[in-house]
Design an enzyme around this catalytic site. Structure first.
Site, PDB file in Angstrom:
ATOM      1  N   LYS A   1       0.646  -1.165  -0.029  1.00  0.00           N
ATOM      2  CA  LYS A   1       0.003   0.131  -0.179  1.00  0.00           C
ATOM      3  C   LYS A   1       0.822   1.214   0.054  1.00  0.00           C
ATOM      4  CE  LYS A   1      -3.983  -1.836   2.431  1.00  0.00           C
ATOM      5  NZ  LYS A   1      -4.585  -2.030   3.845  1.00  0.00           N
TER       6      LYS A   1
ATOM      7  N   GLN B   1      -5.035  -1.750   9.699  1.00  0.00           N
ATOM      8  CA  GLN B   1      -4.972  -3.100   8.729  1.00  0.00           C
ATOM      9  C   GLN B   1      -5.584  -4.276  10.036  1.00  0.00           C
ATOM     10  OE1 GLN B   1      -3.731  -3.578   5.870  1.00  0.00           O
ATOM     11  NE2 GLN B   1      -4.124  -5.810   6.139  1.00  0.00           N
TER      12      GLN B   1
ATOM     13  N   ASP C   1     -11.511   2.597   3.914  1.00  0.00           N
ATOM     14  CA  ASP C   1     -11.713   1.354   3.855  1.00  0.00           C
ATOM     15  C   ASP C   1     -13.295   1.101   3.741  1.00  0.00           C
ATOM     16  OD1 ASP C   1      -9.633  -0.559   3.644  1.00  0.00           O
ATOM     17  OD2 ASP C   1      -9.009  -0.557   5.775  1.00  0.00           O
TER      18      ASP C   1
END
Length: 286
Positions: free
Chosen positions: A52, A96, A119
């Site tokens: 990422k 995460q 997200d």
């Protein structure tokens, strides 16, 4: 059979993002910023976060990876998120997953400012997505929708079987498909006679983490097969939830693993980050 090349499409999207970022910097003097919180040292999570960060750098997006020890308290993690919410140079915040067992994932995700929830996991964005309102979409289902658009795979009126009902893939995928006027069946580990559902489907999207679960005798001729699963075999080889060699001849479209849905996830995350920066500029311009 047409291979759904997620790697090529993700590169195309990353090029689009790079142009959008250059325009934002030039015209609005805004550099989109993304913060990633990584708790613990799970190898898969670390690899994914590094990917990422690299993708952000290549696209011109400012990114910071905040690494925390496995022993971090929930209060300390929430305090970090609070600081990131208040930081005007950060447009997107993502945590995460999975988090260590002593941390309540729901509380952590709800602590993220919905306008920075790139997200798409905050209940605010989930609710807007289900209601077919503008929102940040979870990156993997968002990537699958973009893939269908790119390859002109029609969803309206089609029978779609989603195997897996997770909050990250299965549930949001079903919502996006319903909004696209597909007829959706969602299967899970308790589903009786999975084969009867998959044989009736024009499109199958599978995300369960079981290697080679979907076989050729479970799909009808000409089905579209989209494999979200990424499993590492004892040999070290990566494989999906679909028995690719078995299913490919019967499929009209099929994703490989690796190189299918996986690369799309990061590309759509970048898209969401740029969107957050554009929305920030609109709010500040009022």
């Amino acid at each position: 059979m047409t291979l759904l090349d997620g790697k090529a499409l993700s590169n195309k999207i990353k090029d689009e993002v790079k142009v959008e970022v250059e325009e934002l910097i030039k015209e609005k003097h805004i550099t989109p910023g993304l913060a990633v919180i990584l708790v613990g040292n799970d190898p898969a999570s670390s690899t994914y976060v590094a990917s990422k960060a690299k993708s952000c750098k290549n696209a011109g997006i400012y990114s910071v990876v905040h690494e925390m020890p496995e022993t971090i308290t929930q209060a300390e993690l929430l305090e970090t998120i609070k600081r990131m919410n208040e930081n005007p140079s950060l447009d997107g915040i993502l945590v995460q997953l999975p988090l260590p067992k002593h941390i309540d994932t729901t509380i952590v995700l709800e602590a993220i400012d919905p306008s920075k929830d790139v997200d798409g996991f905050h209940p605010y964005n989930v609710g807007r997505m289900v209601s077919n309102l503008d929102s940040f979409l979870p990156a993997t289902p968002f990537g699958i929708m973009r893939m269908c658009e790119e390859y002109n795979i029609q969803l309206s009126g089609k029978n779609v079987c989603v195997i897996g009902s997770s909050d990250i893939v299965g549930k949001p995928m079903a919502s996006l498909l319903i909004n696209a006027k597909a007829t959706v069946t969602v299967c899970n580990s308790r589903t009786k006679d999975l084969k009867s559902h998959t044989l009736a489907a024009d499109i199958i999207i599978i995300a369960v983490g079981v290697p080679h679960l979907l076989k050729a005798d479970m799909i009808k001729e000409g089905a579209v097969v989209i494999d979200v699963g990424i499993n590492r075999l004892d040999t070290g080889k990566l494989t999906g939830d679909v028995d690719f060699e078995d299913c490919k001849e019967k499929s009209s479209f099929i994703t490989p693993v690796p190189g299918g849905v996986g690369p799309m996830t990061i590309a759509m995350l970048l898209k969401n980050t740029v969107k957050a920066a554009i929305l920030r500029d609109k709010r500040e311009s009022k």
